[in-house]
Write a protein that holds these residues in place. Sequence first.
Motif, mmCIF file in Angstrom:
data_model
loop_
_atom_site.group_PDB
_atom_site.id
_atom_site.type_symbol
_atom_site.label_atom_id
_atom_site.label_comp_id
_atom_site.label_asym_id
_atom_site.label_seq_id
_atom_site.Cartn_x
_atom_site.Cartn_y
_atom_site.Cartn_z
ATOM 1 N N LEU A 289 2.366 6.389 -7.054
ATOM 2 C CA LEU A 289 1.321 7.197 -7.688
ATOM 3 C C LEU A 289 1.615 8.686 -7.541
ATOM 4 C CD1 LEU A 289 -1.569 7.368 -8.979
ATOM 5 C CD2 LEU A 289 -2.416 7.474 -6.640
ATOM 6 N N VAL A 290 1.918 9.105 -6.326
ATOM 7 C CA VAL A 290 2.195 10.523 -6.058
ATOM 8 C C VAL A 290 3.432 10.980 -6.828
ATOM 9 C CG1 VAL A 290 2.923 12.143 -4.258
ATOM 10 C CG2 VAL A 290 1.044 10.560 -3.822
ATOM 11 N N GLY B 33 2.637 1.558 -3.430
ATOM 12 C CA GLY B 33 1.681 1.951 -4.475
ATOM 13 C C GLY B 33 1.288 3.417 -4.385
ATOM 14 N N LEU B 34 0.990 3.873 -3.186
ATOM 15 C CA LEU B 34 0.604 5.279 -2.999
ATOM 16 C C LEU B 34 1.779 6.208 -3.297
ATOM 17 C CD1 LEU B 34 -1.605 7.246 -2.143
ATOM 18 C CD2 LEU B 34 -0.779 6.995 0.212
ATOM 19 N N GLY C 184 0.818 -1.218 0.000
ATOM 20 C CA GLY C 184 0.000 0.000 0.000
ATOM 21 C C GLY C 184 0.847 1.260 0.000
ATOM 22 N N ILE C 185 1.878 1.267 0.824
ATOM 23 C CA ILE C 185 2.758 2.433 0.909
ATOM 24 C C ILE C 185 3.505 2.644 -0.404
ATOM 25 C CG2 ILE C 185 4.851 3.315 2.031
ATOM 26 C CD1 ILE C 185 3.812 1.964 4.624
#
Length: 121
Positions: free
Chosen positions: A95-96, A91-92, A88-89
Amino acid sequence: MEEQKLGAPPSQEVRQWAMFCHFAAFAGMIIPFGNLLGPLLVWQLKKDLDPFVDAQGKEALNFQITVSLAMLVSMLLMLVVIGFVLIGIIGLGALVLMIIAGIKANEGQAYRYPFTWRVIK
């Protein structure tokens, strides 16, 4: 193709292709390994257009290679639960950083991703 003067900012077309190099990684949301294939394809097709596109294409591809390896390690770490959080970390964060890189490239600024293993020189 218009010849660019030394020190002059990249043309609008060059900036857009540099941006597309970064944003092509979103293909990974549609097809497997699209996050690698998208930037690779755009970079290979447009790297001769301008040195700025070449540099940003390499940067985008190197970042996606790094993200892919980090995701692979996270999947292995799912066996000990921490991998679920890490995926999750990662991927986020990816993305950013891809959005920031695309915006900077479109502004004509060379962007260098942090924490990137630069395999392609």
